[in-house]
Design an enzyme around this catalytic site. Sequence first.
Site, PDB file in Angstrom:
ATOM      1  N   ASP A 153      32.487  42.211  32.827  1.00  0.00           N
ATOM      2  CA  ASP A 153      33.191  41.708  33.258  1.00  0.00           C
ATOM      3  C   ASP A 153      33.281  40.463  33.333  1.00  0.00           C
ATOM      4  O   ASP A 153      32.608  39.937  32.689  1.00  0.00           O
ATOM      5  CB  ASP A 153      33.237  42.539  34.997  1.00  0.00           C
ATOM      6  CG  ASP A 153      34.990  42.198  35.000  1.00  0.00           C
ATOM      7  OD1 ASP A 153      35.609  41.529  35.498  1.00  0.00           O
ATOM      8  OD2 ASP A 153      35.455  43.466  35.779  1.00  0.00           O
ATOM      9  N   HIS A 226      37.025  38.703  40.150  1.00  0.00           N
ATOM     10  CA  HIS A 226      37.156  40.027  39.264  1.00  0.00           C
ATOM     11  C   HIS A 226      35.797  41.292  39.220  1.00  0.00           C
ATOM     12  O   HIS A 226      36.469  41.998  39.254  1.00  0.00           O
ATOM     13  CB  HIS A 226      37.989  39.586  38.005  1.00  0.00           C
ATOM     14  CG  HIS A 226      38.624  40.473  37.387  1.00  0.00           C
ATOM     15  ND1 HIS A 226      37.718  42.365  36.409  1.00  0.00           N
ATOM     16  CD2 HIS A 226      39.792  41.274  36.825  1.00  0.00           C
ATOM     17  CE1 HIS A 226      38.757  42.975  36.201  1.00  0.00           C
ATOM     18  NE2 HIS A 226      40.453  42.657  36.436  1.00  0.00           N
ATOM     19  N   SER A 553      42.926  47.532  36.095  1.00  0.00           N
ATOM     20  CA  SER A 553      40.688  47.397  36.159  1.00  0.00           C
ATOM     21  C   SER A 553      40.811  47.031  37.394  1.00  0.00           C
ATOM     22  O   SER A 553      39.182  47.538  37.392  1.00  0.00           O
ATOM     23  CB  SER A 553      41.694  45.688  36.333  1.00  0.00           C
ATOM     24  OG  SER A 553      41.538  45.169  34.825  1.00  0.00           O
TER      25      SER A 553
END
Length: 772
Positions: A153, A226, A553
Amino acid sequence: MSEMTTLNFMNMLSLILLCAFASEMRFCVSSKVYVVYMGSTSNEDPEQIQKQHHQMLQVINGGCIEDAQASHVYSYKHGFKGFAAKLTAKQAEDMTTFNVAGMPGVVSVFPNSKRMLHTTHSWDYMGFLANELMPIPGYSAKNLENVIIGVIDTGIWPESPSFRDHGMSPVLSTWKGKCEVGEAFNISTCNRKLIGARYYLGGYEAEGHSTRNPKQYRSARDSLGHGSHTASTAAGRFVPNVNFKKLGNGNARGGASLARIAVYKTCWESGCFDVDLLAAFDDAIRDGVHVLSVSLGPEAPQADYFKDAVSIGSFHAVKHGITVVSSAGNEGFQGSGYATNLAPWIITVGASSTDRDFTSNVVLGDGTKLTGESLVTFGMNASAVIISAADANAGYFTPYQSSYCLESSLNKTKTRGKILVCRHTGDPYESKLEKSIVVKKVGGLGMVLIDDADNGLAVPFAIPAAIVGNQKGERIITYINHTGKPTAQIMSATTVVGYEPSPRVAAFSSRGPNFLNPEILKPDVTAPGLNILAAWSPAAAQKLKFNIISGTSMACPHVTGMVALIKALHPSWSPAAIKSAIMTTATTFNKNGKPITVDPDGRIGNPFDYGSGFVNPSSALTPGLLYDAKPVDYRTFLCSIGYDEELLHLVTGDNSTCKNVFSTASDLNYPSISVTNLRDSHSIVRTVTNVGEPISTYRAVVSSPRGINITVTPKLLNFNSKRKKINFTVNFKLTAPSTGYLFGSLTWRTDKISVTSPLVVRVGSSNSGLLR
Ligand SMILES: *[C@@H]1O[C@H](CO)[C@@H](O)[C@H](O)[C@H]1NC(C)=O
Ligand SMILES: *[C@@H]1O[C@H](CO)[C@@H](O)[C@H](O)[C@H]1NC(C)=O
Ligand SMILES: *[C@@H]1O[C@H](CO)[C@@H](O)[C@H](O)[C@H]1NC(C)=O
Ligand SMILES: *[C@@H]1O[C@H](CO)[C@@H](O)[C@H](O)[C@H]1NC(C)=O
Ligand SMILES: *[C@@H]1O[C@H](CO)[C@@H](O)[C@H](O)[C@H]1NC(C)=O
Ligand SMILES: *[C@@H]1O[C@H](CO)[C@@H](O)[C@H](O)[C@H]1NC(C)=O
Ligand SMILES: *[C@@H]1O[C@H](CO)[C@@H](O)[C@H](O)[C@H]1NC(C)=O
């Protein structure tokens, strides 16, 4: 260098001249970064593999060592073989047919494509807590510390309370990962919770993107949020009293809060490149992770399995016993057939809502109260005049254009001190926050945003604002049209728990059928991905420690956490067995016992929306029966979709043959069953493995769609301690003319356990799996 010593001086000179000439040439022939993928390793020395890569590059560069070295970006040599290099189109073409005695073969050559994180928009954030999701009765928390979750990620914010290591034991000696030193990151940045951190920028920088800017860290430190969010959703520690600006207040905890985390940072401001993703998979396989969480993917339609980094990397990871979980994508608004990460060896996750929502009331002058979605924690103190943005168009903008509240499209004289009603196209990549900034700039006090997709996304705004669907939007416009001096007031957002119905499939969640192989249903399951609250990077937009965002996600790491829990309880289960446990225990009913519906219009969902259904973390620990598969079954699958033996040898690195081809790819022992071209009658054999009570009887319960008679033989599965595996046959018989896709289900049932598979049938012989 040993080759060089055999060359005489003259040869050397001519080579150098050749290099110079080749370098000149390169100005007119542009080169790009390519992946040269060469399949499995077979106990070769990594040094030797790397040397071969350099030799191949030297050959392709006309013998020139300098050019070969300059073009080399990465060598993959642990989990699988291959390299990344800058090549001209001609060189890439030559590589595909590279055939020099003594040199290894090439499976595929493909350009370094960019992948996107599967969040809806970096501007639009929202929330929910993962804690209530994961009650785990009677499992040993101790063993969870032996499970290592790799997260590919944007990196991690190591100081987040979600990644503290209090009370955790030392890291297992078998762990081969490392804490790579970089900007604001040193060896002591890792701890017993965050046990590995690596970063990859070779492919990103080779594409001309820079990581040298004050907003990014050239290290595994997360500047986007994220990666911290996904890692903490999968395995964050218990953190009390977490909230997003007082919304969604409660305790935060990841699914497998005692599992270890290793981060592989491959995604930067502009995205994630294949070349870096492959390097991360290669390292993760060697490091010894047990689960990989990959919340990113290609845009639909995805490339063939061996021209796509996530497919290749996960194929080899699964071969090494690592379960790979990935997101289906956020292209649901485009229609059917846009799901990605389609390989049968991946667990592909779609997104759904939870029962938590964040809403704001819009009170009209006539007293009508309408509820919309919002994360704005301040309301208007008094009511104000409300107008349609279409009536405030500026300059050359048409009322239609202005109704979308585009930059510069609004006339300040008409908007100052008012509430504006704006429209949204429903495209999740169109920022809602930005519209509120436009309205604020022209003196607007509030905004009502009509979202055609009304996809339930609560987002932050610059001014008091709320998102409403078409129906409520029309209601407001009608009020404005028929009132002398229309007014309204927008209240601050509040948290609503127990929102019904829930779960619902999120509007943005990408749907099946599987574009590459409709014989394999995708997505596999759905999990919470709407308005998820989890750890964040304080260096990212909004400077928050916890944030609320949405996307497949966010759904992916919920399943990653489940995989870690199952792995802790059943360390010997294969990736396919773990996937089966998660799929066969999922439900297609919402909390009210009604069929799960799909946002925005509330239609009843089907397996293309949610696969096997909404996941159930506690049932998945005791699934009763498993649909297991071994790496050899994926090879047979590849044979049956047209890969030839030569290619297969390279991919798998062994002597596997295509002798046992399935009659169709549907025959892979998958926990869902899809039949693609039913004409009259077709049978599928499946094998189940008993992992529940040694002596038990399961009864088949079948739901057939209209027009098809589905029968299962035998109807009873009798297990005793000696019979742990039983085959059964599912026959599909067309009984009435029908077309297109039809859905049913098969459940193996005892009085305690249900093992359910969705059945998908396409009648007729159309040659495309695509509905789009
Ligand atoms: C790096 O190491 C030093 C000394 O051990 C420490 O003071 C510092 O806080 C560490 N962390 C970072 C992010 O630089
Ligand atoms: C509402 O009133 C408070 C206190 O008087 C003030 O601080 C705030 O800015 C006002 N909000 C708006 C949106 O006008
Ligand atoms: C804005 O509206 C005012 C009043 O209707 C008008 O006079 C002015 O020309 C408009 N300006 C633009 C840029 O459209
Ligand atoms: C409101 O009035 C506008 C014209 O000013 C018209 O285009 C629109 O259709 C009306 N809408 C409703 C719901 O009455
Ligand atoms: C493949 O077969 C060849 C010849 O039979 C044998 O020498 C080789 O060891 C085999 N390779 C593997 C990986 O089994
Ligand atoms: C379905 O097929 C089975 C076995 O061939 C038969 O016994 C049954 O009557 C059929 N059911 C229907 C509804 O046609
Ligand atoms: C069960 O099915 C598998 C796969 O089709 C086959 O290889 C195996 O021989 C079967 N076992 C029995 C007992 O029929």
